[in-house]
Design a protein around this motif. Structure first.
Motif, PDB file in Angstrom:
ATOM      1  N   GLN A   6      -2.581   0.870  80.910  1.00 32.05           N
ATOM      2  CA  GLN A   6      -2.662   0.445  82.261  1.00 32.05           C
ATOM      3  C   GLN A   6      -4.332   0.385  82.522  1.00 32.05           C
ATOM      4  N   TRP A  18      -4.929  -3.324  81.727  1.00 28.63           N
ATOM      5  CA  TRP A  18      -4.550  -4.518  82.393  1.00 28.63           C
ATOM      6  C   TRP A  18      -5.384  -4.243  83.821  1.00 28.63           C
ATOM      7  N   LYS A  21       1.429  -8.229  78.863  1.00 24.11           N
ATOM      8  CA  LYS A  21       1.983  -7.085  79.119  1.00 24.11           C
ATOM      9  C   LYS A  21       3.184  -6.903  77.878  1.00 24.11           C
ATOM     10  N   ALA A  57       2.592  -4.703  74.694  1.00 22.57           N
ATOM     11  CA  ALA A  57       3.094  -3.412  74.826  1.00 22.57           C
ATOM     12  C   ALA A  57       3.881  -3.135  73.562  1.00 22.57           C
TER      13      ALA A  57
END
Length: 296
Positions: A8, A11, A122, A126
């Motif tokens: 996170q 991002w 993402k 991920a």
């Protein structure tokens, strides 16, 4: 290098408007420090991820920052940098010229990314997390959660005691929700039926009675579905001998009992401190994965 415990942060950095260069191992030949698909995101002042370290990574970071400078700063350094978002691929031989003796070669891809690319990144970056059920929120269970946080597991952490979980289960702030989920289950073995196929199981509850009920439930599931690739039980060989005798009396055959690993942890690590046990068990779990993270 920034820890990947918390994607996170990555991002958020991109979404805040800071451009980056995605560096990805596109292919390898022979021996190489990382597998194809390994990546890092290079910003002007920080780096997330790793393609293996060493001089290869040092050169790749420098190349990525030349690309960033060429896009955003007039008079960028000369060389391979391109003032565009067109992907670039470069070949690196891992020999004396790089100060590395791997002997192989890698092809690295470079592409500039920004805030608009966050949704796609993402999905692309991920990590694949393998389902893991951890039964027991005692000292070893808590130590395991810390060790497992940066590893490729999605942990469902169960306990029959509602107040068993710490207020902050893991020291990694803003850990992705899929990486750790605390669940109260009473009786605790009732949760076995809800586990996803392919779940690895670790049993270390606060009582031998709960441990036995969990082992029994896992073996019944294995008999019916055969979809739990690893079932580990904390304890000594004496504990397992007692459990095995009771399980034989309930009709389980030797080949079924062989699904249980007890004691747990890689051999040769003798310490009994929670953190030591956690490292040994995490290493054993990683041994059940192939190097690419697919099922063994």
């Amino acid at each position: 290098m920034a820890e990947l415990r918390n994607l996170q942060v990555l991002w958020s950095t991109l979404a805040a408007g800071q451009a980056a260069c995605l560096v990805r191992v596109e292919s390898i030949q022979g021996s190489a420090p990382r597998e194809a698909g390994a990546w890092m995101l290079v910003f002007a002042a920080q780096v997330f991820g790793s393609i293996g370290g060493g001089h290869l990574e040092h050169q790749a970071i420098a190349q990525a920052r030349r690309l960033l400078a060429a896009r955003g700063v007039p008079g960028a350094p000369d060389g391979d940098a391109r003032a565009s978002d067109t992907p670039l691929r470069l070949h690196y031989a891992l020999g004396p010229a790089l100060g590395q003796c791997c002997g192989g070669a890698v092809e690295l891809g470079f592409v500039l990314v920004g805030s608009a690319d966050v949704p796609a990144l993402k999905l692309r970056l991920a990590p694949r997390r393998h389902p893991l059920a951890l039964f027991g929120a005692g000292h070893v269970g808590r130590a395991l959660v810390q060790v497992l946080a940066p590893l490729p597991f999605a942990v469902r952490w169960f306990d029959s005691r509602e107040d068993a979980f710490p207020a902050q289960p893991c020291d990694a702030p803003m850990l992705p929700e899929e990486a750790l989920r605390c669940e109260h289950s009473e009786p605790v073995h009732g949760a076995v039926a809800s586990l996803a196929p392919g779940t690895r199981v670790l049993i270390m509850s606060f009582s031998h009675a709960e441990d036995f009920a969990l082992v029994h439930a896992c073996l019944r599931r294995q008999r019916a579905r055969g979809d739990l690739p690893f079932i580990g039980l904390i304890g000594s060989r004496t504990k397992w001998a007692t459990f095995a005798s009771r399980l034989r009396a309930r009709g389980f055959a030797e080949h079924e009992l062989a699904h249980i690993t007890c004691p747990i942890g890689v051999p040769g690590i003798r310490g009994k401190e929670p953190a030591v046990i956690a490292v040994a068990v995490a290493a054993q779990l990683l041994q059940t994965l192939t190097p690419q993270g697919s099922e063994a």
